[in-house]
Design an enzyme around this catalytic site. Structure first.
Site, PDB file in Angstrom:
ATOM      1  N   HIS A   1      -7.118  25.010  -3.144  1.00  0.00           N
ATOM      2  CA  HIS A   1      -8.425  24.414  -3.439  1.00  0.00           C
ATOM      3  C   HIS A   1      -8.904  23.511  -2.305  1.00  0.00           C
ATOM      4  O   HIS A   1      -9.668  22.579  -2.535  1.00  0.00           O
ATOM      5  CB  HIS A   1      -8.350  23.637  -4.752  1.00  0.00           C
ATOM      6  CG  HIS A   1      -7.927  24.507  -5.897  1.00  0.00           C
ATOM      7  ND1 HIS A   1      -8.765  25.428  -6.465  1.00  0.00           N
ATOM      8  CD2 HIS A   1      -6.743  24.636  -6.530  1.00  0.00           C
ATOM      9  CE1 HIS A   1      -8.115  26.076  -7.431  1.00  0.00           C
ATOM     10  NE2 HIS A   1      -6.883  25.602  -7.481  1.00  0.00           N
TER      11      HIS A   1
ATOM     12  N   LYS B   1       5.047   8.371   5.230  1.00  0.00           N
ATOM     13  CA  LYS B   1       5.972   7.902   6.270  1.00  0.00           C
ATOM     14  C   LYS B   1       5.459   8.321   7.646  1.00  0.00           C
ATOM     15  O   LYS B   1       5.436   7.537   8.579  1.00  0.00           O
ATOM     16  CB  LYS B   1       7.387   8.471   6.087  1.00  0.00           C
ATOM     17  CG  LYS B   1       8.240   7.941   4.968  1.00  0.00           C
ATOM     18  CD  LYS B   1       8.510   6.467   4.998  1.00  0.00           C
ATOM     19  CE  LYS B   1       7.408   5.682   4.421  1.00  0.00           C
ATOM     20  NZ  LYS B   1       7.454   4.883   3.305  1.00  0.00           N
TER      21      LYS B   1
ATOM     22  N   CYS C   1       1.589 -12.525   6.329  1.00  0.00           N
ATOM     23  CA  CYS C   1       1.975 -13.417   7.424  1.00  0.00           C
ATOM     24  C   CYS C   1       3.312 -14.078   7.097  1.00  0.00           C
ATOM     25  O   CYS C   1       3.742 -14.120   5.953  1.00  0.00           O
ATOM     26  CB  CYS C   1       0.932 -14.495   7.626  1.00  0.00           C
ATOM     27  SG  CYS C   1      -0.736 -13.870   7.703  1.00  0.00           S
TER      28      CYS C   1
ATOM     29  N   ARG D   1       6.778  -9.366   8.724  1.00  0.00           N
ATOM     30  CA  ARG D   1       5.699  -9.660   7.776  1.00  0.00           C
ATOM     31  C   ARG D   1       4.314  -9.620   8.407  1.00  0.00           C
ATOM     32  O   ARG D   1       3.306  -9.567   7.703  1.00  0.00           O
ATOM     33  CB  ARG D   1       5.925 -11.043   7.158  1.00  0.00           C
ATOM     34  CG  ARG D   1       7.179 -11.130   6.319  1.00  0.00           C
ATOM     35  CD  ARG D   1       7.355 -12.529   5.815  1.00  0.00           C
ATOM     36  NE  ARG D   1       6.325 -12.907   4.889  1.00  0.00           N
ATOM     37  CZ  ARG D   1       6.484 -12.975   3.570  1.00  0.00           C
ATOM     38  NH1 ARG D   1       7.633 -12.699   3.035  1.00  0.00           N
ATOM     39  NH2 ARG D   1       5.493 -13.340   2.795  1.00  0.00           N
TER      40      ARG D   1
ATOM     41  N   LYS E   1       4.450  -5.698   5.857  1.00  0.00           N
ATOM     42  CA  LYS E   1       5.508  -5.363   4.897  1.00  0.00           C
ATOM     43  C   LYS E   1       5.115  -5.733   3.480  1.00  0.00           C
ATOM     44  O   LYS E   1       5.395  -5.006   2.534  1.00  0.00           O
ATOM     45  CB  LYS E   1       6.793  -6.097   5.302  1.00  0.00           C
ATOM     46  CG  LYS E   1       7.984  -5.787   4.431  1.00  0.00           C
ATOM     47  CD  LYS E   1       8.434  -4.370   4.650  1.00  0.00           C
ATOM     48  CE  LYS E   1       9.501  -3.926   3.666  1.00  0.00           C
ATOM     49  NZ  LYS E   1       9.505  -2.464   3.552  1.00  0.00           N
TER      50      LYS E   1
ATOM     51  N   TRP F   1      -0.876 -11.742  10.273  1.00  0.00           N
ATOM     52  CA  TRP F   1      -1.460 -10.422  10.003  1.00  0.00           C
ATOM     53  C   TRP F   1      -2.905 -10.733   9.638  1.00  0.00           C
ATOM     54  O   TRP F   1      -3.184 -11.295   8.586  1.00  0.00           O
ATOM     55  CB  TRP F   1      -0.723  -9.751   8.854  1.00  0.00           C
ATOM     56  CG  TRP F   1      -1.156  -8.338   8.581  1.00  0.00           C
ATOM     57  CD1 TRP F   1      -0.682  -7.202   9.172  1.00  0.00           C
ATOM     58  CD2 TRP F   1      -2.139  -7.913   7.635  1.00  0.00           C
ATOM     59  NE1 TRP F   1      -1.318  -6.103   8.638  1.00  0.00           N
ATOM     60  CE2 TRP F   1      -2.210  -6.509   7.706  1.00  0.00           C
ATOM     61  CE3 TRP F   1      -2.981  -8.578   6.736  1.00  0.00           C
ATOM     62  CZ2 TRP F   1      -3.072  -5.756   6.911  1.00  0.00           C
ATOM     63  CZ3 TRP F   1      -3.846  -7.821   5.947  1.00  0.00           C
ATOM     64  CH2 TRP F   1      -3.876  -6.426   6.040  1.00  0.00           C
TER      65      TRP F   1
ATOM     66  N   ASN G   1      -0.665 -18.796   4.653  1.00  0.00           N
ATOM     67  CA  ASN G   1      -0.709 -17.391   4.224  1.00  0.00           C
ATOM     68  C   ASN G   1      -1.676 -17.290   3.062  1.00  0.00           C
ATOM     69  O   ASN G   1      -1.728 -18.202   2.237  1.00  0.00           O
ATOM     70  CB  ASN G   1       0.662 -16.933   3.707  1.00  0.00           C
ATOM     71  CG  ASN G   1       1.642 -16.707   4.824  1.00  0.00           C
ATOM     72  OD1 ASN G   1       1.297 -16.815   5.991  1.00  0.00           O
ATOM     73  ND2 ASN G   1       2.872 -16.413   4.462  1.00  0.00           N
ATOM     74  N   GLY G   2      -2.369 -16.193   2.953  1.00  0.00           N
ATOM     75  CA  GLY G   2      -3.283 -16.016   1.822  1.00  0.00           C
ATOM     76  C   GLY G   2      -4.727 -16.055   2.292  1.00  0.00           C
ATOM     77  O   GLY G   2      -5.015 -15.940   3.485  1.00  0.00           O
TER      78      GLY G   2
ATOM     79  N   GLU H   1       5.087  10.962  -0.211  1.00  0.00           N
ATOM     80  CA  GLU H   1       5.870   9.950   0.484  1.00  0.00           C
ATOM     81  C   GLU H   1       6.202  10.402   1.916  1.00  0.00           C
ATOM     82  O   GLU H   1       6.149   9.617   2.858  1.00  0.00           O
ATOM     83  CB  GLU H   1       7.142   9.652  -0.332  1.00  0.00           C
ATOM     84  CG  GLU H   1       8.089   8.630   0.248  1.00  0.00           C
ATOM     85  CD  GLU H   1       7.482   7.253   0.505  1.00  0.00           C
ATOM     86  OE1 GLU H   1       6.357   6.969   0.064  1.00  0.00           O
ATOM     87  OE2 GLU H   1       8.142   6.463   1.192  1.00  0.00           O
TER      88      GLU H   1
ATOM     89  N   GLU I   1       2.161   6.428   8.613  1.00  0.00           N
ATOM     90  CA  GLU I   1       2.378   4.991   8.826  1.00  0.00           C
ATOM     91  C   GLU I   1       2.952   4.688  10.211  1.00  0.00           C
ATOM     92  O   GLU I   1       2.538   3.740  10.857  1.00  0.00           O
ATOM     93  CB  GLU I   1       3.410   4.464   7.810  1.00  0.00           C
ATOM     94  CG  GLU I   1       2.872   4.098   6.475  1.00  0.00           C
ATOM     95  CD  GLU I   1       3.976   3.567   5.559  1.00  0.00           C
ATOM     96  OE1 GLU I   1       3.717   2.564   4.897  1.00  0.00           O
ATOM     97  OE2 GLU I   1       5.083   4.147   5.496  1.00  0.00           O
TER      98      GLU I   1
HETATM   99  C1  G6P Z   1       2.775  -2.329   1.935  1.00  0.00           C
HETATM  100  C2  G6P Z   1       4.046  -1.839   2.584  1.00  0.00           C
HETATM  101  C3  G6P Z   1       4.531  -0.586   1.879  1.00  0.00           C
HETATM  102  C4  G6P Z   1       4.707  -0.843   0.387  1.00  0.00           C
HETATM  103  C5  G6P Z   1       3.431  -1.416  -0.238  1.00  0.00           C
HETATM  104  C6  G6P Z   1       3.691  -1.926  -1.637  1.00  0.00           C
HETATM  105  O1  G6P Z   1       1.744  -1.431   2.165  1.00  0.00           O
HETATM  106  O2  G6P Z   1       3.830  -1.575   3.963  1.00  0.00           O
HETATM  107  O3  G6P Z   1       5.762  -0.182   2.432  1.00  0.00           O
HETATM  108  O4  G6P Z   1       5.045   0.339  -0.253  1.00  0.00           O
HETATM  109  O5  G6P Z   1       2.956  -2.528   0.527  1.00  0.00           O
HETATM  110  O6  G6P Z   1       4.553  -3.017  -1.547  1.00  0.00           O
HETATM  111  P1  G6P Z   1       5.535  -3.495  -2.664  1.00  0.00           P
HETATM  112  O7  G6P Z   1       6.298  -4.634  -2.026  1.00  0.00           O
HETATM  113  O8  G6P Z   1       4.692  -3.954  -3.810  1.00  0.00           O
HETATM  114  O9  G6P Z   1       6.414  -2.366  -3.021  1.00  0.00           O
END
Ligand code: G6P
Length: 611
Positions: free
Chosen positions: A507, A488, A2, A27, A606, A73, A99-100, A484, A491
């Site tokens: 497999h 992407k 958040c 965020r 994020k 969030w 937040n938290g 990765e 996501e």
């Molecule tokens: C969230 C973000 C990702 C990121 C992950 C780890 O899931 O959406 O993009 O890779 O957290 O975050 P960090 O800030 O620790 O790299």
């Protein structure tokens, strides 16, 4: 997670809060709200984006010079108007953004209900507001003491801001695990969960430490520490320009950040690689270099995309530095009684530097006596402070929720670490080292060339935008790139995608292959090239559709694949840097064509500051 913003001063608070919320929206974006104090409290909240809140508030009374705002969030309670922050206490004396997670909120709620208090939302935050009010009214203490006493009863993590009609010229901020930064203006203060809402008003900031409580009035800021640390006030100058947090003509932050990669990679290695003396100097690791070079084992801990960068690191460090590497999900590592001790070096990788699981894993590793190093993008973040030493990636602020330039910057740092150790141990010859330095220097230019093919990536995206499943395959360092690429796509476009080591396809995933499923191969030239060509043939033999990323000039794969994307020839050690770029762009275009919100994909955040 958040986003928090607060203002106290002599200006109109609402426009500052609204702009701050827009900056913080990356965020969290399931609901947003503001509370404005002007004798009484006015609270406006709305499910959805900050723009929905703006529409909701238009025409309403917003006069106030003290206020707080929040983008959410959801953790406790579904995203709706009621569960949105700010939350007020039962009698409305206290209003709070948070937040938290308050872990013992259920117990606290029951105790307060037994005292006759009632609740309107499902959130843990409302419980805290009521707890503060209960203590304030039943114990006859000051606003400040009521907040401090309430926080003593709370288990969990918080970054919070409280305002109260009982002391209308005071704003209280407190932090445990969840970051807060205070911006210092002229008889005005800004408070936020990161510096993005503050940067246009002041560059003088204080990052709160754990257990800090800030009592903020227009002409006075008092910092106290509620733990045993005592607090040291450290005013810092923000190293963040306003242009960094704007889109600068791009349609989306993600696109801007993908296109920034030639610069962000260069910013990450500039001043650290020295072709003239054939050296890599990482200032942040200077004091621990010997311990790192002699490490018996390196354990990488990270989440999400950063974990993928760690996997690239495993290949590079084992190959060049001959130190065994294990790559762990921070969330698993912290809960499984890991074998870790003083002989280990732990490398925590995090863009935000705030990921709760990574932070907890760091704590555990420190307690076990390991040397803990960090690779972080956000200067001053919790992870950068909790690690013994580290290296910053200089990718600049990353706002798109799907991480792009942070990944390539992380890989750049890990590459430099692997090379540095390899050279120090005499495993890389002077010539090989010099060649790698020059290759690294050439990576930004190669990525520029790939970005010029963007139109071609858009065309491929157009063909496959309606796929329901996509498989990504690679070997060696290209396996994490496959992971990765798949991440992407899923996501931001919500298409199911999986990354696999190409040989493992036999497999399991091979059963999925038919003429409808695109299979993306990262098939650049390296020692396993012939093997991956065989894997492509296996897919084609089953009528699969192949999109292959190949080394410029490759004709063999061109004959087999449905589409080839050529990338400039690159030393296999460094190839993950350019090869991930087409995958980022294809995911971007597909998401856009499917009408998805590229920068703010559903359900994601994020920075994940809760476990
Ligand atoms: C969230 C973000 C990702 C990121 C992950 C780890 O899931 O959406 O993009 O890779 O957290 O975050 P960090 O800030 O620790 O790299």
């Amino acid at each position: 997670m958040c986003g928090i913003v607060g203002y106290i001063g002599n200006k109109d608070a609402y426009p500052i809060l609204l702009k701050g919320l827009k900056r913080l929206e990356y965020r969290g974006y399931d609901s947003a709200g503001v509370a404005l104090l002007n004798g009484e409290i006015s609270i406006y909240k709305k499910k959805g984006k900050v723009s929905d809140l703006e529409d909701h508030v238009r025409g309403k009374e917003t006069k106030s010079t003290i206020g707080i705002g929040h983008t959410r969030w959801a953790t406790h309670g579904e995203p709706n108007d009621l569960n949105a922050h700010p939350h007020h206490s039962e009698k409305g004396l206290f209003t709070i953004i948070h937040n938290g997670i308050i872990e013992n909120y259920a117990v606290l709620k029951k105790t307060l209900m037994d005292q006759g208090m009632s609740f309107y939302s499902e959130t843990d935050t409302e419980v805290l507001a009521n707890l503060i009010e209960y203590i304030y009214t039943s114990q006859d203490v000051s606003v400040e003491s009521a907040v401090a006493l309430a926080l003593q009863k709370v288990d969990g993590a918080y970054g919070l801001v409280v305002i109260s009609t009982e002391d209308p010229n005071l704003m209280i901020a407190a932090r445990k695990s969840s970051p807060l930064v205070i911006g210092l203006g002229d008889k005005e203060y800004f408070i936020a969960s990161d510096a993005t809402p503050i940067v246009e008003y002041t560059d003088r900031v204080i990052y709160l430490n754990n257990d800090d409580m800030a009592l903020i009035r227009r002409d006075e800021l008092v910092l106290k520490n509620m733990g045993s640390n005592g607090t040291s006030v450290n005013i810092q100058t923000l190293d963040l320009g306003i242009s960094e947090i704007e889109k600068q003509g791009y349609d989306h932050y993600m696109l801007k950040e993908i296109f920034e990669q030639p610069r962000s990679i260069e910013d990450t290695f500039r001043g650290r690689i020295h072709p003239d003396t054939n050296e890599i100097r990482l200032g942040g690791l200077h004091a621990v270099k010997e311990q790192l070079v002699n490490a018996k084992r390196i354990v990488v801990i990270a989440c999400g995309t950063s974990w993928h960068a760690g996997l690239v690191g495993e290949y590079l460090i084992e190959d060049m530095a001959r130190i065994p590497v294990e790559v762990e999900y921070a969330s698993e590592f912290r809960y499984r009684n890991p074998m870790i001790g003083p002989d280990d070096v732990v490398l925590a990788i995090s863009q935000s530097g705030e990921t709760a699981d990574t932070l907890a894993a760091i704590q555990l590793a420190r307690e076990a006596g390991a040397l803990v190093l960090g690779i972080c993008n956000v200067a001053g973040s919790s992870i950068s402070r909790e690690t013994h030493a580290g290296v910053y990636t200089h990718a600049g602020t990353e706002i798109g929720v799907a991480s792009t330039k942070a990944f390539t910057a992380q890989v750049t740092v890990i590459t430099m670490i692997a090379m540095m150790i390899g050279k120090e141990k005499g495993l890389l010859s002077e010539d090989r080292f010099a060649k790698l330095i020059s290759e690294l220097n050439n990576i930004p230019g190669k990525i520029e060339k790939i970005l010029e093919q963007n139109e071609e990536f858009r065309r491929i995206a157009e063909i496959y935008k309606d796929a329901t499943n996509v498989l990504y395959l690679g070997r060696g360092v290209s396996f994490p790139v496959a992971l990765e690429g798949a991440l992407k796509l899923k996501e931001i476009s919500y298409i199911h995608a999986e990354g696999y080591p190409a040989a493992e396809m036999k497999h399991g995933p091979i059963a999925l292959i038919d003429e409808k499923m695109p299979v993306v191969f990262i098939a650049t030239r390296d020692s396993s090239y012939n093997k991956i060509v065989s894997n492509i043939q296996e897919v084609k033999a089953r009528n699969g559709v192949v999109i292959a990323i190949v080394t410029e000039g490759d004709t063999a794969i061109k004959e087999m694949a449905d589409h080839v994307i050529e990338i400039p020839e690159t030393d296999p050690v460094l190839v993950s840097l350019p090869s991930v770029v087409p995958l980022q762009l294809i995911a971007y275009h597909i998401a856009l064509m499917r009408g998805c919100d590229v920068d703010q994909p559903r359900n994601l955040a994020k920075s994940v500051t809760v476990e």
